[in-house]
Design a protein around this motif. Structure first.
Motif, short mmCIF file in Angstrom:
data_model
loop_
_atom_site.label_atom_id
_atom_site.label_comp_id
_atom_site.label_asym_id
_atom_site.label_seq_id
_atom_site.Cartn_x
_atom_site.Cartn_y
_atom_site.Cartn_z
N ALA A 85 27.87 51.34 56.67
CA ALA A 85 28.76 52.41 56.23
C ALA A 85 30.19 52.07 56.65
O ALA A 85 30.44 51.06 57.29
N GLY A 86 31.09 52.97 56.29
CA GLY A 86 32.47 52.85 56.74
C GLY A 86 33.34 52.02 55.82
O GLY A 86 32.93 51.60 54.74
N PRO A 87 34.58 51.77 56.27
CA PRO A 87 35.54 51.05 55.43
C PRO A 87 35.12 49.61 55.16
O PRO A 87 35.52 49.01 54.17
N THR A 88 34.28 49.06 56.03
CA THR A 88 33.81 47.71 55.81
C THR A 88 32.97 47.63 54.53
O THR A 88 32.93 46.60 53.88
N GLY A 89 32.33 48.73 54.17
CA GLY A 89 31.54 48.75 52.94
C GLY A 89 32.39 48.50 51.71
O GLY A 89 31.98 47.78 50.80
N ARG A 90 33.59 49.05 51.69
CA ARG A 90 34.49 48.80 50.56
C ARG A 90 34.92 47.34 50.52
O ARG A 90 35.03 46.74 49.45
N ALA A 91 35.13 46.75 51.68
CA ALA A 91 35.50 45.33 51.74
C ALA A 91 34.35 44.45 51.25
O ALA A 91 34.58 43.43 50.60
N TRP A 92 33.11 44.85 51.55
CA TRP A 92 31.95 44.09 51.06
C TRP A 92 31.89 44.15 49.53
O TRP A 92 31.63 43.14 48.88
N TRP A 93 32.14 45.34 48.97
CA TRP A 93 32.13 45.46 47.51
C TRP A 93 33.23 44.59 46.90
O TRP A 93 33.04 44.00 45.84
N LEU A 94 34.37 44.49 47.55
CA LEU A 94 35.45 43.62 47.08
C LEU A 94 35.01 42.15 47.13
O LEU A 94 35.27 41.38 46.19
N ALA A 95 34.34 41.76 48.21
CA ALA A 95 33.83 40.39 48.31
C ALA A 95 32.83 40.11 47.19
O ALA A 95 32.86 39.03 46.57
N LEU A 96 31.96 41.07 46.93
CA LEU A 96 30.98 40.90 45.85
C LEU A 96 31.68 40.81 44.49
O LEU A 96 31.32 39.98 43.65
N ALA A 97 32.68 41.65 44.26
CA ALA A 97 33.43 41.61 42.99
C ALA A 97 34.14 40.27 42.83
O ALA A 97 34.14 39.69 41.73
N ALA A 98 34.74 39.76 43.90
CA ALA A 98 35.41 38.45 43.84
C ALA A 98 34.39 37.36 43.53
O ALA A 98 34.66 36.46 42.73
N PHE A 99 33.23 37.45 44.15
CA PHE A 99 32.17 36.47 43.90
C PHE A 99 31.79 36.46 42.43
O PHE A 99 31.72 35.41 41.79
N LEU A 100 31.57 37.64 41.89
CA LEU A 100 31.16 37.73 40.48
C LEU A 100 32.29 37.30 39.54
O LEU A 100 32.03 36.67 38.51
N MET A 101 33.54 37.59 39.89
CA MET A 101 34.66 37.18 39.05
C MET A 101 34.80 35.65 39.02
O MET A 101 35.03 35.08 37.96
N GLN A 102 34.63 34.99 40.14
CA GLN A 102 34.72 33.53 40.11
C GLN A 102 33.58 32.94 39.30
O GLN A 102 33.74 31.94 38.63
N LEU A 103 32.43 33.62 39.32
CA LEU A 103 31.29 33.15 38.53
C LEU A 103 31.54 33.35 37.03
O LEU A 103 31.18 32.50 36.21
N VAL A 104 32.19 34.45 36.67
CA VAL A 104 32.58 34.68 35.27
C VAL A 104 33.57 33.60 34.82
O VAL A 104 33.45 33.04 33.72
#
Length: 172
Positions: A85-104
């Motif tokens: 939980a917490g603000p770190t969760g938003r940072a994890w979602w950003l890391a996941l989004a960046a991962f998927l964007m580089q894959l796209v």
């Protein structure tokens, strides 16, 4: 009070959905690349000028097989490192989004370069992909350092591929 940096003792996704969430995007990027090269390797690609440091054609599928495996393992680990939980969760979602964007961007490069024969546009996609890979490494580092390290050879290969793309663009 919960620790904002706490990582769950078990992955957020059950095993089978996590396997699917890991393999499907990487397999899709692989398939797009494979379908887009098709006859272009033995056709169009042989007709363009390439720099002296261009690897032999057999090196590309070998390198990409290894790299896609490492990318999938990195994604597997990142999916297992979601904070509770917490603000770190938003940072994890950003890391996941960046991962998927580089894959796209990875999936987009091959159709642009090989299928459309758009060498300059391929260079733009390659540069954007490289930026996103480095950003993904930086963002993933916070959650799983091995997941980040697994992307370093990928960043090195894409750096070389970007240089190769730039040289081909200049020669043609």
């Amino acid at each position: 009070m919960t620790d904002p940096f706490a990582v769950p003792a078990r992955p957020v996704l059950p095993t089978l959905p996590r396997i699917a969430a890991t393999i499907l995007p990487v397999a899709l990027a692989t398939a797009v690349g494979s379908l887009s090269t098709g006859s272009n390797i033995e056709g169009w690609y042989t007709t363009i000028q390439k720099p002296s440091f261009n690897p032999p054609n057999w090196a590309f599928p070998v390198a990409w097989t290894i790299l896609y495996t490492m990318i999938a393992v990195s994604l597997w680990r990142l999916l297992g490192a979601r904070p509770v939980a917490g603000p770190t969760g938003r940072a994890w979602w950003l890391a996941l989004a960046a991962f998927l964007m580089q894959l796209v961007l990875n999936a987009a490069w091959t159709p642009v370069f090989f299928a459309a024969h758009a060498i300059g546009a391929g260079l733009v996609v390659s540069l954007a992909m490289l930026v996103m890979i480095f950003w993904t490494i930086r963002l993933s580092w916070r959650f799983d350092r091995l997941a980040a390290w697994l992307l370093v050879p990928y960043a090195a290969w894409v750096s070389f591929a970007t240089l190769l793309n730039a040289a081909i663009w200049q020669l043609n």
